[in-house]
Design an enzyme around this catalytic site. Structure first.
Site, short mmCIF file in Angstrom:
data_model
loop_
_atom_site.label_atom_id
_atom_site.label_comp_id
_atom_site.label_asym_id
_atom_site.label_seq_id
_atom_site.Cartn_x
_atom_site.Cartn_y
_atom_site.Cartn_z
N ASP A 9 0.87 -1.10 0.02
CA ASP A 9 0.17 0.03 0.06
C ASP A 9 0.81 1.34 0.00
OD1 ASP A 9 -2.46 -1.49 -0.06
OD2 ASP A 9 -2.29 -1.88 2.02
N LYS A 31 0.59 -7.78 -2.88
CA LYS A 31 -0.71 -7.19 -2.97
C LYS A 31 -0.51 -5.99 -3.70
CE LYS A 31 -4.09 -5.24 -1.00
NZ LYS A 31 -5.23 -4.62 -0.27
N ASP A 58 -5.83 -6.27 -6.00
CA ASP A 58 -7.06 -6.09 -4.98
C ASP A 58 -7.66 -4.96 -5.40
OD1 ASP A 58 -8.86 -6.43 -2.81
OD2 ASP A 58 -7.31 -5.83 -1.41
N LYS A 60 -11.17 -5.03 -5.82
CA LYS A 60 -12.50 -5.01 -5.10
C LYS A 60 -13.75 -4.68 -6.22
CE LYS A 60 -11.18 -4.88 -0.45
NZ LYS A 60 -9.61 -4.52 -0.68
N PHE A 62 -16.92 -4.15 -8.32
CA PHE A 62 -18.34 -3.88 -7.75
C PHE A 62 -19.11 -3.19 -8.88
CE2 PHE A 62 -21.10 -2.78 -3.66
CZ PHE A 62 -22.17 -3.83 -4.47
N ASP A 63 -19.63 -3.68 -9.86
CA ASP A 63 -20.35 -2.72 -10.87
C ASP A 63 -21.14 -3.66 -11.55
OD1 ASP A 63 -20.79 -0.87 -12.82
OD2 ASP A 63 -18.60 0.04 -12.33
N ILE A 64 -21.78 -3.25 -12.63
CA ILE A 64 -22.57 -4.13 -13.33
C ILE A 64 -22.00 -5.39 -14.06
CG2 ILE A 64 -24.46 -2.23 -13.79
CD1 ILE A 64 -23.23 -2.10 -17.03
N PRO A 65 -22.56 -6.50 -14.23
CA PRO A 65 -21.95 -7.60 -14.87
C PRO A 65 -20.67 -7.34 -16.06
CG PRO A 65 -24.01 -8.12 -14.21
CD PRO A 65 -23.81 -6.79 -14.01
N THR A 121 -12.67 -6.50 6.80
CA THR A 121 -12.26 -6.77 8.17
C THR A 121 -11.80 -5.55 9.22
OG1 THR A 121 -9.87 -6.89 7.15
CG2 THR A 121 -10.89 -8.75 7.73
N ARG A 181 -2.56 -9.63 13.02
CA ARG A 181 -1.75 -8.89 13.70
C ARG A 181 -1.16 -9.99 14.66
NH1 ARG A 181 -2.67 -5.77 10.36
NH2 ARG A 181 -3.42 -3.59 10.36
N ARG A 211 0.64 -3.10 6.96
CA ARG A 211 1.61 -2.57 7.79
C ARG A 211 2.32 -3.11 8.86
NH1 ARG A 211 -4.05 1.22 8.79
NH2 ARG A 211 -4.62 -1.00 8.46
O1 C5P Z 1 -2.14 -2.94 6.80
P1 C5P Z 1 -2.98 -4.03 7.11
O2 C5P Z 1 -2.17 -5.24 7.38
O3 C5P Z 1 -4.11 -3.95 7.69
O4 C5P Z 1 -3.37 -4.32 5.55
C1 C5P Z 1 -4.27 -5.13 5.08
C2 C5P Z 1 -4.69 -5.23 3.43
O5 C5P Z 1 -5.69 -5.97 3.27
C3 C5P Z 1 -4.94 -3.77 3.23
O6 C5P Z 1 -4.24 -3.72 2.00
C4 C5P Z 1 -6.44 -3.73 2.57
O7 C5P Z 1 -6.92 -3.14 1.64
C5 C5P Z 1 -6.72 -5.12 2.45
N1 C5P Z 1 -7.99 -5.59 2.78
C6 C5P Z 1 -8.70 -5.75 4.03
N2 C5P Z 1 -9.69 -6.13 4.44
C7 C5P Z 1 -10.62 -6.83 3.20
C8 C5P Z 1 -9.92 -6.84 2.07
C9 C5P Z 1 -8.61 -6.31 2.11
O8 C5P Z 1 -8.03 -5.17 5.08
N3 C5P Z 1 -11.81 -7.21 3.34
#
Ligand code: C5P
Length: 233
Positions: A9, A31, A58, A60, A62-65, A121, A181, A211
Site C-alpha cells: 500500500d 498485493k 485487489d 474489489k 463492484f459494478d454491473i456484470p 475486516t 496482527r 503495515r
Molecule cells: O495494513 P494491513 O495489514 O491492515 O493491510 C491489510 C490489507 O488488506 C490492506 O491492503 C487492505 O486493503 C486489505 N483488505 C482488508 N480487508 C478486506 C480486504 C482487503 O484489510 N476485507
C-alpha cells in the site's frame, strides 16, 4: 501450507518495488491495491512478476456484470494471479468476473483466482450502514455460502470466520484473510483481527499483511516472524 501476501500500500511504484525487492525470499505473494494501482497503473505489475512474486490485484470490483467482465479480462491480461470482487455484487456479477478472467488468461496460464470480499475486516458490529443488520461475522458467512454457489474460487473474510466458512463450503473453497496482527500489536483501523497462528489454525489459505510488515524497521525480518508463526501453528 498457507501463503503470506504482503500488501504494497504505497502512493508510488518506486517505494512499492523497493519494498518488494527487500522482501524477496520471504513472502511469495504481493498485493497491489487501490492506492498503488490508482497512482501507478498496470505498469507496476510486470516488475513485481519479474521479481518472482505472484501478484494479487485487489481492486474489489463492484459494478454491473458487463463492466466487471471487462475489468476482470483486463486484469487477467496483465498476468495477475488473483483478483477480488464484492460478494454483494451477486451471482451475475460473480459469474461475469469468472468469465472475464478466463477470457483474458495468458496462453498456457491459469486464469487468476477470483475471490469475493464478504465483509471488510475493518468493519465491526454497528459499522454496516443498515439498521438491524446482522453481525459482520454472520454476514460474512452468509455471503461466503452464496459466493460458493456463484462458482468463485474463494472469499475474503476475517480469520474469525474461516472455520465456519470451510465447514459450510468445504476445504477446497479458499479463504483469504486480512486483519492479521501479532498478539501484542495495534489493530490500526482493522476490527476483526486474528494472529498469524490463529489464522492458520482456523484454516486460512492466504494471510494478507500490510503495515505490520511494511511499517517494520526491517520488513523482511517482520515477514519471517509471521512465516515462522504460520509454520509452527
Ligand atoms: O495494513 P494491513 O495489514 O491492515 O493491510 C491489510 C490489507 O488488506 C490492506 O491492503 C487492505 O486493503 C486489505 N483488505 C482488508 N480487508 C478486506 C480486504 C482487503 O484489510 N476485507
Amino acid at each position: 501450507m498457507a501463503e503470506l501476501v504482503v500488501a504494497l500500500d504505497y502512493p508510488d511504484g518506486a517505494s512499492a518495488l523497493a519494498m518488494a525487492r527487500s522482501l524477496r525470499g520471504t513472502a511469495g505473494w504481493v498485493k497491489v491495491g487501490l492506492e498503488l494501482f490508482t497512482a501507478q497503473g498496470p505498469a507496476v505489475v510486470e516488475p513485481l512478476k519479474k521479481l518472482g512474486f505472484k501478484v494479487f490485484l485487489d481492486m474489489k470490483f463492484f459494478d454491473i456484470p458487463n463492466t466487471v467482465l471487462g475489468a476482470a479480462r483486463s486484469a487477467a491480461l496483465l498476468g495477475v494471479d488473483m483478483v477480488t470482487i464484492h460478494a454483494l455484487g451477486g451471482e451475475r456479477m460473480a459469474r461475469a468476473a469468472m468469465e472475464g478472467c478466463a477470457a483474458g488468461a495468458l496462453p498456457g496460464a491459469r486464469p487468476p483466482l477470483v475471490m469475493a470480499v464478504t465483509m471488510l475486516t475493518s468493519m465491526g458490529p454497528g459499522d454496516l450502514p443498515v439498521d438491524g443488520a446482522p453481525a459482520p461475522s454472520r454476514m460474512a458467512l452468509d455471503l461466503a455460502v452464496k459466493a460458493k454457489q456463484y462458482g468463485v474460487n474463494g472469499v475474503v473474510c476475517s480469520g474469525l470466520e474461516v472455520a465456519d466458512v470451510k465447514g459450510k463450503c468445504g476445504d477446497g473453497f479458499l479463504c483469504l484473510t486480512p486483519g492479521i496482527r501479532l498478539a501484542s500489536a495495534a489493530a490500526d483501523d482493522q476490527r476483526r483481527v486474528v494472529t498469524p497462528g490463529q489464522a492458520v489454525r482456523f484454516g486460512s489459505d492466504f494471510l494478507v499483511v500490510g503495515r505490520p510488515i511494511t511499517g517494520a524497521v526491517i520488513p523482511a525480518d517482520a515477514a519471517r516472524t509471521m512465516l515462522e508463526e504460520m509454520r509452527s501453528a
